[in-house]
Write a protein that holds these residues in place. Structure first.
Motif, mmCIF file in Angstrom:
data_model
loop_
_atom_site.group_PDB
_atom_site.id
_atom_site.type_symbol
_atom_site.label_atom_id
_atom_site.label_comp_id
_atom_site.label_asym_id
_atom_site.label_seq_id
_atom_site.Cartn_x
_atom_site.Cartn_y
_atom_site.Cartn_z
ATOM 1 N N ALA A 1 -12.181 -7.081 79.002
ATOM 2 C CA ALA A 1 -13.050 -7.238 77.833
ATOM 3 C C ALA A 1 -14.127 -8.261 78.141
ATOM 4 C CB ALA A 1 -12.245 -7.686 76.620
ATOM 5 N N THR B 1 -19.122 -7.223 71.671
ATOM 6 C CA THR B 1 -17.924 -7.103 72.499
ATOM 7 C C THR B 1 -17.826 -5.715 73.122
ATOM 8 O OG1 THR B 1 -16.608 -6.441 70.579
ATOM 9 C CG2 THR B 1 -16.647 -8.782 71.127
ATOM 10 N N TYR B 2 -17.068 -5.661 74.194
ATOM 11 C CA TYR B 2 -16.828 -4.383 74.877
ATOM 12 C C TYR B 2 -15.461 -4.458 75.521
ATOM 13 C CZ TYR B 2 -17.563 -0.294 77.813
ATOM 14 O OH TYR B 2 -17.445 0.938 78.403
ATOM 15 N N TYR B 3 -14.713 -3.338 75.444
ATOM 16 C CA TYR B 3 -13.334 -3.327 75.921
ATOM 17 C C TYR B 3 -13.077 -2.166 76.868
ATOM 18 C CZ TYR B 3 -12.570 -6.411 71.922
ATOM 19 O OH TYR B 3 -12.627 -7.450 71.021
ATOM 20 N N ASP C 1 -10.903 0.959 77.933
ATOM 21 C CA ASP C 1 -10.221 1.937 77.089
ATOM 22 C C ASP C 1 -8.728 1.634 76.964
ATOM 23 O OD1 ASP C 1 -12.213 4.812 78.150
ATOM 24 O OD2 ASP C 1 -12.555 3.284 76.618
ATOM 25 N N LYS D 1 -8.396 -1.076 74.171
ATOM 26 C CA LYS D 1 -9.146 -0.933 72.932
ATOM 27 C C LYS D 1 -8.201 -0.703 71.761
ATOM 28 C CE LYS D 1 -12.905 1.101 73.833
ATOM 29 N NZ LYS D 1 -13.925 2.138 74.151
ATOM 30 N N GLY D 2 -8.429 -1.448 70.691
ATOM 31 C CA GLY D 2 -7.584 -1.328 69.504
ATOM 32 C C GLY D 2 -6.371 -2.243 69.526
ATOM 33 N N THR E 1 -8.332 -8.247 71.293
ATOM 34 C CA THR E 1 -9.562 -8.715 70.656
ATOM 35 C C THR E 1 -10.075 -9.947 71.383
ATOM 36 O OG1 THR E 1 -8.818 -7.928 68.479
ATOM 37 C CG2 THR E 1 -10.621 -9.520 68.522
#
Length: 119
Positions: free
Chosen positions: A49, A57-59, A61, A64-65, A68
């Motif tokens: 991340a 922000t960018y995560y 895959d 993700k979810g 954080t």
């Protein structure tokens, strides 16, 4: 120069949570793109991340979810809240800083903190 010091790793059961922190010093923290990578045994280091100066922000895959990323510019610290942890999240987690927004060529690395998720 920027010094990055991670904390918060440890052993947790699957489904549990951990929060990693990374304290930065040596340069204006608010000018850095911050993020996290991880490296599992026998595997290459992979992106997890990142958070830009703007807060965008960018995560990956795979997280993700569940994960954080956040930053506190007043404390020169970036965090990674990890929920619903899985055994495959087991790795050494590295804090990273980039003086550009691309987060492709990392300028500074932390020493790493071990996260182990038991099944």
């Amino acid at each position: 120069q920027v010094q990055l010091v991670e904390a918060g790793g440890g052993l947790v059961q699957a489904g549990g949570s951990l929060r990693l922190s990374c304290a930065a010093s040596g340069r204006t923290f608010s000018s850095l793109t911050m993020g996290w990578f991880r490296q599992a045994p026998g595997k290459e280091r992979e992106f997890v991340a990142r958070i830009r100066i703007s807060g965008t922000t960018y995560y990956a895959d795979s997280v993700k979810g569940r994960f954080t990323i956040s930053r506190d510019n007043a404390k020169n610290t970036v965090y990674l809240q990890m929920n619903s942890l899985k055994p495959e999240d087991t790795a050494v987690y590295y804090c990273a800083a980039d003086t550009s927004s691309t987060f492709v060529k990392i300028d500074y690395w932390g020493q790493g903190t071990q996260v182990t998720v038991s099944s």
